[in-house]
Design an enzyme around this catalytic site. Sequence first.
Site, PDB file in Angstrom:
ATOM      1  N   ASP A   1      53.913 -30.606 -10.308  1.00 20.70           N
ATOM      2  CA  ASP A   1      54.851 -29.804 -10.190  1.00 20.70           C
ATOM      3  C   ASP A   1      54.104 -29.953 -11.915  1.00 20.70           C
ATOM      4  O   ASP A   1      53.983 -30.560 -12.938  1.00 20.70           O
ATOM      5  CB  ASP A   1      56.537 -30.648 -10.587  1.00 20.70           C
ATOM      6  CG  ASP A   1      56.749 -28.866 -11.522  1.00 20.70           C
ATOM      7  OD1 ASP A   1      56.420 -28.626 -12.614  1.00 20.70           O
ATOM      8  OD2 ASP A   1      58.452 -29.204 -11.136  1.00 20.70           O
ATOM      9  N   HIS A   2      53.018 -28.714 -12.341  1.00 22.23           N
ATOM     10  CA  HIS A   2      52.402 -28.749 -13.190  1.00 22.23           C
ATOM     11  C   HIS A   2      53.113 -28.740 -14.544  1.00 22.23           C
ATOM     12  O   HIS A   2      52.549 -29.073 -15.572  1.00 22.23           O
ATOM     13  CB  HIS A   2      51.156 -27.393 -13.249  1.00 22.23           C
ATOM     14  CG  HIS A   2      52.096 -26.340 -13.826  1.00 22.23           C
ATOM     15  ND1 HIS A   2      52.777 -25.634 -13.016  1.00 22.23           N
ATOM     16  CD2 HIS A   2      52.004 -25.541 -14.779  1.00 22.23           C
ATOM     17  CE1 HIS A   2      53.035 -24.016 -13.235  1.00 22.23           C
ATOM     18  NE2 HIS A   2      52.993 -24.223 -14.712  1.00 22.23           N
TER      19      HIS A   2
ATOM     20  N   HIS B   1      60.335 -26.583 -11.476  1.00 24.24           N
ATOM     21  CA  HIS B   1      60.371 -25.938 -13.113  1.00 24.24           C
ATOM     22  C   HIS B   1      61.173 -26.865 -14.056  1.00 24.24           C
ATOM     23  O   HIS B   1      61.772 -27.093 -14.608  1.00 24.24           O
ATOM     24  CB  HIS B   1      59.170 -24.896 -13.542  1.00 24.24           C
ATOM     25  CG  HIS B   1      58.038 -25.143 -12.591  1.00 24.24           C
ATOM     26  ND1 HIS B   1      57.017 -25.751 -11.980  1.00 24.24           N
ATOM     27  CD2 HIS B   1      57.125 -23.514 -12.650  1.00 24.24           C
ATOM     28  CE1 HIS B   1      56.439 -25.323 -11.902  1.00 24.24           C
ATOM     29  NE2 HIS B   1      56.727 -24.002 -11.754  1.00 24.24           N
TER      30      HIS B   1
HETATM   31  C1  BG6 Z   1      54.181 -21.549 -11.425  1.00 22.63           C
HETATM   32  C2  BG6 Z   1      54.696 -20.377 -10.956  1.00 22.63           C
HETATM   33  O1  BG6 Z   1      54.299 -23.063 -10.632  1.00 22.63           O
HETATM   34  O2  BG6 Z   1      53.766 -20.960 -12.344  1.00 22.63           O
HETATM   35  C3  BG6 Z   1      53.828 -18.806 -11.013  1.00 22.63           C
HETATM   36  O3  BG6 Z   1      54.077 -20.220  -8.954  1.00 22.63           O
HETATM   37  C4  BG6 Z   1      54.192 -18.883 -12.784  1.00 22.63           C
HETATM   38  O4  BG6 Z   1      54.417 -17.850 -10.370  1.00 22.63           O
HETATM   39  C5  BG6 Z   1      53.602 -19.818 -13.199  1.00 22.63           C
HETATM   40  O5  BG6 Z   1      54.103 -17.681 -13.513  1.00 22.63           O
HETATM   41  C6  BG6 Z   1      53.688 -20.102 -15.151  1.00 22.63           C
HETATM   42  O6  BG6 Z   1      53.906 -21.702 -15.437  1.00 22.63           O
HETATM   43  P1  BG6 Z   1      53.359 -21.243 -17.148  1.00 22.63           P
HETATM   44  O7  BG6 Z   1      52.934 -22.425 -16.915  1.00 22.63           O
HETATM   45  O8  BG6 Z   1      52.124 -19.876 -17.407  1.00 22.63           O
HETATM   46  O9  BG6 Z   1      54.413 -21.320 -17.656  1.00 22.63           O
END
Ligand code: BG6
Length: 516
Positions: free
Chosen positions: A200-201, A263
């Site tokens: 989960d980045h 997230h």
């Molecule tokens: C991803 C989603 O996990 O997170 C995307 O699949 C989203 O839809 C993105 O745009 C948002 O990531 P960040 O790091 O730009 O907030």
Amino acid sequence: MIPEIQPSILRQEMLCAEMQGRPCGLIVFGASGDLARRKIVPSLFALFRRDLLSPHFYFLGCGRSEYTDVQYRQAVREAMEAEPSGTGNAERFLSSFYYLSGDYTDASFYEAIGGRLNELDRTHKVSECHIFYLSVPPTLYGSITEHLGAAGVNRCGRSVCEYLPRLVVEKPFGHDLASATKLDAQIHRHFEESQIYRIDHYLGKETVQNILMFRFANAIFEPMWNRNYIDHIQITIAESVGVEHRAGYYDHSGALRDMFQNHMLQMMSLAMMEPPPSFDAEPIRDEKVKLLRSIRPLQIAGPWNSDIVRAQYVSGVIDGIGVPGYLQEKDVGPNSQTETFVAAKAFVDNWRWKDVPVYLRTGKRLAAKRTEIAIQFRQVPHSLFASVGLDDMPPNVLVLKIQPEEGISLSFQAKRPGSKTCMSTLRMNFNYSDIFGAQAPESYQRLLLDCMLGDQTLFARQDDVMVAWTLLAPVLEAWAQEEFPLYEYPAGSESFAHADQLIRSDGRQWRSLRPS
Ligand code: BG6
């Protein structure tokens, strides 16, 4: 405009710890795809430049596209040239890149992978430390892990093995509870939980990790971190971008599955969990799961009476530029009912948080990009300034700013010089970039390095994922029925009427998405 106070920071760097990744081979399925090009390879390169990649590291790209090692290195080099960080030392980095093409459904591909790994282990003096990274559509997870198991590369060939092969999987982990359970069973047939790294980045973002440091490395906040002092919490992930080129995936997913299930709930659990006994993976993940389990089932009493609402954007204007509605985006079904905005009110039924509402919202094509957790404290119990007309003082708000600004701010009241009773709201503001300079490392650097080190702290655990799907199962069920409304909002909005209603009916309001 609230005046800001910049804190002077006492900078002590004595508490930094970072270890170089262990010697290993990283095998990336889908190595010619977008994620490998945009995130995985640039993050590895950054680790290499920070001397955090072992000199015994190698990369084996696997995929359907036909490349030789030389051609693949050239493709990676070209992608890196587009990176602003530059390509200094790239040749040495690229010399450990290899490629093998094949069909994911063909057993002989995995035998070839096994053979190549033996050879590369010898060349790079790696002793069977392998990380298999699935950067492919989730529909392939089951079959790839099945083949990895059949080829025996999911185990280590020695009698004593200190480094079991690892499997990295990207979200989505399933489409709902049933599919997540099935996927999990498939993967667990060949990999133990200790081998699985579910990315989960958001957990790799510095500011998300900082939630733990902030809460548990300071003595002054934790005593107030409860229902006695906190009025409510707002968690926001607002994006100004639309679905970009990903509508093929997004149209089957929507904001609830794409952002909320993972997230949003991960951030909520970090902000609200109990202190774990140590900064180790299992105690931290145990506390996160306990928190998620304590979330009261979201009330969905009927189409017009729910604690969670959804909407889809129609055309509008963002930063002065007209943008199309969701239905006009490329690859979106003409009658798509996919939500691009979700707002919810949740409660955590435990001793610490009983009856403290948590308002959550996430959406695309909103007025601005903003991710934050705002902790709003209660009003003072008695205002001694009421007699002079100052009875409506704004409460203290602590904001954990995740992006685009990264830092922490705390607003409070202070006397203004001059009149006897004149108060101002001031904001004490800390921005990472002002204090620590350069931009925080991309979250994939942290996650890849932790995986090489065998640290699962920042990865979602099986029960974590299942609890999240269980919580959302009734919502998905309700939304599958036609009578549950999908509202609209013009691109560039901050919210929509029914999301506002969720919070207004409690006498509160959403924080603005625009910089204050
Ligand atoms: C991803 C989603 O996990 O997170 C995307 O699949 C989203 O839809 C993105 O745009 C948002 O990531 P960040 O790091 O730009 O907030």
